[in-house]
Design an enzyme around this catalytic site. Structure first.
Site, PDB file in Angstrom:
ATOM      1  N   SER A 141       0.854  -1.191   0.000  1.00  0.00           N
ATOM      2  CA  SER A 141       0.000   0.000   0.000  1.00  0.00           C
ATOM      3  C   SER A 141       0.886   1.236   0.000  1.00  0.00           C
ATOM      4  O   SER A 141       2.017   1.182   0.510  1.00  0.00           O
ATOM      5  CB  SER A 141      -0.870   0.006   1.271  1.00  0.00           C
ATOM      6  OG  SER A 141      -1.484   1.263   1.452  1.00  0.00           O
ATOM      7  N   TYR A 154      -1.695  -0.291  10.369  1.00  0.00           N
ATOM      8  CA  TYR A 154      -1.740  -0.599   8.937  1.00  0.00           C
ATOM      9  C   TYR A 154      -0.460  -0.102   8.248  1.00  0.00           C
ATOM     10  O   TYR A 154       0.173  -0.835   7.473  1.00  0.00           O
ATOM     11  CB  TYR A 154      -2.990   0.045   8.327  1.00  0.00           C
ATOM     12  CG  TYR A 154      -3.243  -0.324   6.891  1.00  0.00           C
ATOM     13  CD1 TYR A 154      -3.734  -1.580   6.552  1.00  0.00           C
ATOM     14  CD2 TYR A 154      -3.005   0.589   5.861  1.00  0.00           C
ATOM     15  CE1 TYR A 154      -3.972  -1.924   5.222  1.00  0.00           C
ATOM     16  CE2 TYR A 154      -3.248   0.258   4.532  1.00  0.00           C
ATOM     17  CZ  TYR A 154      -3.728  -1.005   4.221  1.00  0.00           C
ATOM     18  OH  TYR A 154      -3.969  -1.339   2.900  1.00  0.00           O
TER      19      TYR A 154
HETATM   20  N1  LIG Z   1      -8.664  -1.168  -1.553  1.00  0.00           N
HETATM   21  C1  LIG Z   1      -7.720  -0.264  -1.368  1.00  0.00           C
HETATM   22  O1  LIG Z   1      -7.948   0.944  -1.462  1.00  0.00           O
HETATM   23  C2  LIG Z   1      -6.330  -0.715  -1.040  1.00  0.00           C
HETATM   24  C3  LIG Z   1      -5.308   0.238  -1.070  1.00  0.00           C
HETATM   25  C4  LIG Z   1      -4.013  -0.153  -0.769  1.00  0.00           C
HETATM   26  C5  LIG Z   1      -3.744  -1.471  -0.473  1.00  0.00           C
HETATM   27  N2  LIG Z   1      -4.757  -2.383  -0.450  1.00  0.00           N
HETATM   28  C6  LIG Z   1      -4.401  -3.757  -0.111  1.00  0.00           C
HETATM   29  O2  LIG Z   1      -4.920  -4.619  -1.096  1.00  0.00           O
HETATM   30  C7  LIG Z   1      -5.173  -5.913  -0.534  1.00  0.00           C
HETATM   31  C8  LIG Z   1      -6.559  -6.381  -0.932  1.00  0.00           C
HETATM   32  O3  LIG Z   1      -7.488  -5.477  -0.423  1.00  0.00           O
HETATM   33  P1  LIG Z   1      -8.947  -5.291  -1.030  1.00  0.00           P
HETATM   34  O4  LIG Z   1      -9.195  -3.839  -1.027  1.00  0.00           O
HETATM   35  O5  LIG Z   1      -9.089  -6.070  -2.279  1.00  0.00           O
HETATM   36  O6  LIG Z   1      -9.815  -5.931   0.162  1.00  0.00           O
HETATM   37  P2  LIG Z   1     -11.014  -6.975   0.210  1.00  0.00           P
HETATM   38  O7  LIG Z   1     -11.540  -6.908   1.609  1.00  0.00           O
HETATM   39  O8  LIG Z   1     -11.941  -6.773  -0.925  1.00  0.00           O
HETATM   40  O9  LIG Z   1     -10.251  -8.358  -0.006  1.00  0.00           O
HETATM   41  C9  LIG Z   1      -9.390  -8.883   0.961  1.00  0.00           C
HETATM   42  C10 LIG Z   1      -9.527 -10.395   0.938  1.00  0.00           C
HETATM   43  O10 LIG Z   1      -8.604 -10.932   1.908  1.00  0.00           O
HETATM   44  C11 LIG Z   1      -9.247 -11.982   2.592  1.00  0.00           C
HETATM   45  N3  LIG Z   1      -8.622 -12.175   3.903  1.00  0.00           N
HETATM   46  C12 LIG Z   1      -8.687 -11.390   4.996  1.00  0.00           C
HETATM   47  N4  LIG Z   1      -8.025 -11.944   6.016  1.00  0.00           N
HETATM   48  C13 LIG Z   1      -7.497 -13.108   5.554  1.00  0.00           C
HETATM   49  C14 LIG Z   1      -6.692 -14.127   6.120  1.00  0.00           C
HETATM   50  N5  LIG Z   1      -6.316 -14.066   7.407  1.00  0.00           N
HETATM   51  N6  LIG Z   1      -6.327 -15.168   5.358  1.00  0.00           N
HETATM   52  C15 LIG Z   1      -6.741 -15.256   4.063  1.00  0.00           C
HETATM   53  N7  LIG Z   1      -7.504 -14.334   3.465  1.00  0.00           N
HETATM   54  C16 LIG Z   1      -7.875 -13.262   4.209  1.00  0.00           C
HETATM   55  C17 LIG Z   1     -10.701 -11.528   2.710  1.00  0.00           C
HETATM   56  O11 LIG Z   1     -11.570 -12.604   2.987  1.00  0.00           O
HETATM   57  C18 LIG Z   1     -10.930 -10.893   1.348  1.00  0.00           C
HETATM   58  O12 LIG Z   1     -11.409 -11.856   0.412  1.00  0.00           O
HETATM   59  C19 LIG Z   1      -4.952  -5.765   0.964  1.00  0.00           C
HETATM   60  O13 LIG Z   1      -3.689  -6.283   1.308  1.00  0.00           O
HETATM   61  C20 LIG Z   1      -5.003  -4.265   1.184  1.00  0.00           C
HETATM   62  O14 LIG Z   1      -4.256  -3.859   2.309  1.00  0.00           O
HETATM   63  C21 LIG Z   1      -6.042  -2.029  -0.727  1.00  0.00           C
END
Ligand SMILES: NC(=O)c1ccc[n+]([C@@H]2O[C@H](COP(=O)([O-])OP(=O)(O)OC[C@H]3O[C@@H](n4cnc5c(N)ncnc54)[C@H](O)[C@@H]3O)[C@@H](O)[C@H]2O)c1
Length: 248
Positions: A141, A154
């Site tokens: 991120s 985070y």
């Molecule tokens: N969405 C954003 O704006 C954003 C920005 C920067 C970084 N990210 C990063 O992108 C990644 C994905 O985020 P997203 O926005 O797609 O979120 P999301 O909530 O849509 O997807 C996250 C997935 O991870 C799974 N998960 C959570 N805990 C888990 C565990 N202990 N073991 C296995 N699976 C697990 C959840 O069930 C979910 O399917 C994350 O690492 C997040 O930090 C997201």
């Protein structure tokens, strides 16, 4: 099919992970989805198979090293080898300043985002090692390189991911196993919606130059490119796809 490329996507049941799974399948990869969300993960794998793609779901909590080891072993058993991985499993923190942050909040964020990433890298690299070939993306991120308000756990977890990626890349470079971090900007997914709800500052206007949300598909496309042969000289990099957020 032994000559089809195979990838693991953790967190593949939702958001950026799901878009990565869909893009990989479109590009001809076999995909194994590892996630705690059994219902959504199974449904996605089933839909892909129904459309003649290759996909499996393996329930995996990335905090559990034995479960991660099983995810990797089942991938190699099913497809013969592991060529790529995109580790997208992650959680936000509840959105409180550090002086109010609980130990539980610290632990959850760091256990899933950082300790879980360590287990994934370790076992994915071990599976790639004999073939001297493979590429891994750790979904990090912009919070790994800049401060976000009310997000100390985070930010710490994602800064840790960036460090882990650089060090792992160094350990694996001579073996032709590439490891990079993708830093997605604000992307409209369930995780982002949760983060906004608990940290209203994040929803303020114009926090980044392009002034719009990224899409999961844009992030999936970047992740798939990073594990493709088109990125064959890239390792140890933390690449922002963030509408200019880290540049500003
Ligand atoms: N969405 C954003 O704006 C954003 C920005 C920067 C970084 N990210 C990063 O992108 C990644 C994905 O985020 P997203 O926005 O797609 O979120 P999301 O909530 O849509 O997807 C996250 C997935 O991870 C799974 N998960 C959570 N805990 C888990 C565990 N202990 N073991 C296995 N699976 C697990 C959840 O069930 C979910 O399917 C994350 O690492 C997040 O930090 C997201």
């Amino acid at each position: 099919m032994k000559d089809q490329k195979a990838a693991i996507v953790t967190g593949g049941a939702s958001g950026i992970g799901q878009a990565t799974v869909e893009r990989l399948v479109r590009d001809g990869w076999a995909v194994v989805i590892g996630d705690v969300n059994e219902e959504a993960g199974e449904a996605l794998a089933k839909a892909i198979r129904a459309a003649n793609g290759q996909a499996l779901f393996v329930r995996t909590d990335v905090r559990d090293e034995a479960a991660v080891e099983t995810l990797v072993r089942r991938t190699v058993e099913a497809f013969g080898h592991l060529d790529g991985a995109v580790n997208s499993a992650g959680v936000p923190q509840s959105g409180s300043p550090i002086y109010d942050m609980s130990e539980a909040d610290w632990n959850l964020c760091n256990d899933v985002n950082l300790r879980g990433m360590f287990f994934c890298l370790k076992h994915q690299i071990r599976a790639m090692w004999p073939n001297a070939h493979g590429a891994i993306v750790a979904v990090s991120s912009p919070a790994g390189v800049k401060a976000l308000a009310n997000s100390a756990a985070y930010c710490a977890s994602k800064a840790g991911v960036n460090g882990l990626v650089r060090a792992a890349a160094l350990d694996c470079a001579e073996r032709n196993i590439r490891i990079n971090a993708l830093m997605p900007g604000a992307t409209l997914t369930p995780l982002a919606q949760k983060a906004i709800a608990s940290a209203p500052l994040l929803s303020a206007k114009k926090l980044w130059p392009m002034d719009r949300w990224g899409t999961p598909e844009e992030m999936g496309a970047a992740a798939v490119w990073m594990i493709s042969d088109d990125a064959s000289f890239m390792t140890g990099a933390c690449m922002a796809v963030d509408g200019g957020m880290t540049a500003a």
